[in-house]
Design a protein around this motif. Structure first.
Motif, mmCIF file in Angstrom:
data_model
loop_
_atom_site.group_PDB
_atom_site.id
_atom_site.type_symbol
_atom_site.label_atom_id
_atom_site.label_comp_id
_atom_site.label_asym_id
_atom_site.label_seq_id
_atom_site.Cartn_x
_atom_site.Cartn_y
_atom_site.Cartn_z
ATOM 1 N N VAL A 1 0.973 -1.332 0.185
ATOM 2 C CA VAL A 1 0.170 -0.072 0.037
ATOM 3 C C VAL A 1 0.789 1.157 -0.158
ATOM 4 C CG1 VAL A 1 -1.884 1.267 1.063
ATOM 5 C CG2 VAL A 1 -1.785 -1.176 1.436
ATOM 6 N N TYR A 2 1.012 2.093 -1.206
ATOM 7 C CA TYR A 2 1.665 3.315 -1.346
ATOM 8 C C TYR A 2 0.615 4.301 -0.747
ATOM 9 C CZ TYR A 2 4.892 0.470 -3.753
ATOM 10 O OH TYR A 2 5.938 -0.507 -4.093
ATOM 11 N N VAL A 3 0.992 5.245 0.357
ATOM 12 C CA VAL A 3 0.100 6.521 0.562
ATOM 13 C C VAL A 3 0.848 7.567 0.527
ATOM 14 C CG1 VAL A 3 -1.541 5.029 1.987
ATOM 15 C CG2 VAL A 3 0.759 5.948 3.025
ATOM 16 N N ASP A 4 0.159 8.893 0.149
ATOM 17 C CA ASP A 4 0.692 10.069 0.055
ATOM 18 C C ASP A 4 -0.481 11.013 0.255
ATOM 19 O OD1 ASP A 4 2.846 11.783 0.021
ATOM 20 O OD2 ASP A 4 2.673 12.153 -2.395
ATOM 21 N N GLY A 5 0.001 12.161 1.127
ATOM 22 C CA GLY A 5 -0.737 13.196 1.264
ATOM 23 C C GLY A 5 -0.347 14.611 0.722
ATOM 24 N N ALA A 6 -1.213 15.329 0.230
ATOM 25 C CA ALA A 6 -0.678 16.660 -0.575
ATOM 26 C C ALA A 6 -1.512 17.715 -0.205
ATOM 27 C CB ALA A 6 -0.885 16.246 -2.015
ATOM 28 N N SER A 7 -0.912 19.102 -0.174
ATOM 29 C CA SER A 7 -1.804 20.190 0.061
ATOM 30 C C SER A 7 -1.354 21.187 -1.091
ATOM 31 C CB SER A 7 -1.629 20.613 1.701
ATOM 32 O OG SER A 7 -1.950 19.782 2.570
ATOM 33 N N ALA A 8 -2.587 21.836 -1.210
ATOM 34 C CA ALA A 8 -2.458 23.148 -1.854
ATOM 35 C C ALA A 8 -2.269 24.354 -1.036
ATOM 36 C CB ALA A 8 -3.296 23.417 -3.015
ATOM 37 N N GLY A 9 -1.125 24.570 -0.306
ATOM 38 C CA GLY A 9 -1.045 25.504 0.522
ATOM 39 C C GLY A 9 -0.750 24.956 2.046
ATOM 40 N N ASP A 10 -0.414 25.715 2.832
ATOM 41 C CA ASP A 10 0.161 24.690 4.234
ATOM 42 C C ASP A 10 -0.299 25.589 5.214
ATOM 43 O OD1 ASP A 10 1.083 22.407 5.555
ATOM 44 O OD2 ASP A 10 2.841 23.251 5.601
ATOM 45 N N PRO A 11 -1.579 25.957 5.985
ATOM 46 C CA PRO A 11 -2.680 24.827 5.334
ATOM 47 C C PRO A 11 -3.210 25.011 4.085
ATOM 48 C CG PRO A 11 -3.639 26.176 7.090
ATOM 49 C CD PRO A 11 -1.954 26.555 6.967
ATOM 50 N N GLY A 12 -4.034 24.006 3.494
ATOM 51 C CA GLY A 12 -4.652 24.502 2.186
ATOM 52 C C GLY A 12 -5.436 23.223 1.976
ATOM 53 N N PHE B 1 1.748 -6.001 10.044
ATOM 54 C CA PHE B 1 1.668 -4.654 9.423
ATOM 55 C C PHE B 1 3.148 -4.202 9.598
ATOM 56 C CE2 PHE B 1 2.357 -0.112 10.278
ATOM 57 C CZ PHE B 1 1.360 0.491 9.353
ATOM 58 N N PHE B 2 3.615 -3.693 8.153
ATOM 59 C CA PHE B 2 4.873 -2.976 8.139
ATOM 60 C C PHE B 2 4.684 -1.749 7.385
ATOM 61 C CE2 PHE B 2 5.226 -7.513 7.344
ATOM 62 C CZ PHE B 2 6.302 -7.861 8.015
ATOM 63 N N ILE B 3 5.580 -0.574 7.977
ATOM 64 C CA ILE B 3 5.624 0.476 7.161
ATOM 65 C C ILE B 3 7.174 0.839 6.919
ATOM 66 C CG2 ILE B 3 5.740 1.709 9.312
ATOM 67 C CD1 ILE B 3 3.806 4.081 7.815
ATOM 68 N N LYS B 4 7.155 1.351 5.818
ATOM 69 C CA LYS B 4 8.489 1.713 5.130
ATOM 70 C C LYS B 4 8.711 2.944 4.660
ATOM 71 C CE LYS B 4 11.945 0.051 2.124
ATOM 72 N NZ LYS B 4 12.337 -1.032 0.852
ATOM 73 N N TRP B 5 9.750 3.968 4.864
ATOM 74 C CA TRP B 5 9.905 5.174 4.091
ATOM 75 C C TRP B 5 10.291 4.712 2.857
ATOM 76 C CZ3 TRP B 5 14.370 7.203 2.098
ATOM 77 C CH2 TRP B 5 13.929 8.658 1.587
ATOM 78 N N ILE B 6 9.934 5.710 1.772
ATOM 79 C CA ILE B 6 10.466 5.442 0.532
ATOM 80 C C ILE B 6 10.920 6.866 0.059
ATOM 81 C CG2 ILE B 6 9.552 3.202 -0.109
ATOM 82 C CD1 ILE B 6 7.121 4.599 -1.628
ATOM 83 N N PRO B 7 11.673 6.962 -0.988
ATOM 84 C CA PRO B 7 11.786 8.555 -1.693
ATOM 85 C C PRO B 7 10.615 8.697 -2.479
ATOM 86 C CG PRO B 7 13.927 6.951 -2.244
ATOM 87 C CD PRO B 7 12.613 5.962 -1.490
ATOM 88 N N PHE C 1 3.004 -1.076 4.179
ATOM 89 C CA PHE C 1 2.639 0.340 3.807
ATOM 90 C C PHE C 1 4.238 0.838 3.223
ATOM 91 C CE2 PHE C 1 -1.598 -0.417 5.375
ATOM 92 C CZ PHE C 1 -2.122 0.510 4.895
ATOM 93 N N ARG C 2 3.994 1.946 2.435
ATOM 94 C CA ARG C 2 5.045 2.644 1.741
ATOM 95 C C ARG C 2 4.684 4.347 2.108
ATOM 96 N NH1 ARG C 2 6.171 -2.025 1.147
ATOM 97 N NH2 ARG C 2 7.152 -3.166 -0.165
ATOM 98 N N THR C 3 5.590 5.057 2.467
ATOM 99 C CA THR C 3 5.165 6.396 2.695
ATOM 100 C C THR C 3 6.564 7.093 2.234
ATOM 101 O OG1 THR C 3 4.375 8.299 3.986
ATOM 102 C CG2 THR C 3 5.737 6.521 5.112
#
Length: 128
Positions: free
Chosen positions: A4-15, A104-110, A66-68
């Motif tokens: 499972v690859y997950v990502d969050g994005a924001s248009a502004g911080d916050p936005g 459950f595993f989680i791993k940081w990826i570029p 999971f990959r983040t």
């Protein structure tokens, strides 16, 4: 095992923010673009992980990896600790959901390895 690859994005911080979730395993791939409303980029990263966990639980997946590309989220889960008090409820929710899996595993990826989830998160922003 489900990846499972997950990502969050924001248009502004916050936005306006979105979650992107890309799930692959058992010979199929699933993609989700989920609008999150207004929040910071870091909050969007946590919410993307939470949404991914909820989807996997809903689908009955028991062994997940999971990959983040968020080092902040990866480290928080590894240490089960956050400095920023506003992230405490988010981390607590993640920990609660993690307990529902056999493994459950989680791993940081570029970021370059998380392009599909990144694009899905950006698409979710445009849906609002």
């Amino acid at each position: 095992m489900i990846e499972v690859y997950v990502d969050g994005a924001s248009a502004g911080d916050p936005g306006l923010s979105g979650a992107g979730i890309f799930i692959k395993g058992h010979g199929k791939a699933e993609q989700y673009s989920i609008p999150l409303g207004r929040m910071t980029n870091h909050e969007a990263e946590y919410h993307a992980l939470i949404k991914g966990l909820e989807i996997c639980i809903e689908k009955g997946y028991q062994v997940v990896s999971f990959r983040t590309d968020s080092q902040l989220v990866d480290r928080a889960i590894e240490k089960q600790f956050v400095k920023n008090a506003s992230y405490v409820p988010l981390l607590e929710r993640v920990m609660e959901l993690m307990e529902q899996f056999d493994l459950f595993f989680i791993k940081w990826i570029p970021s370059k390895e998380n392009k599909v989830a990144d694009q899905l998160a950006k698409n979710a922003i445009l849906k609002q």
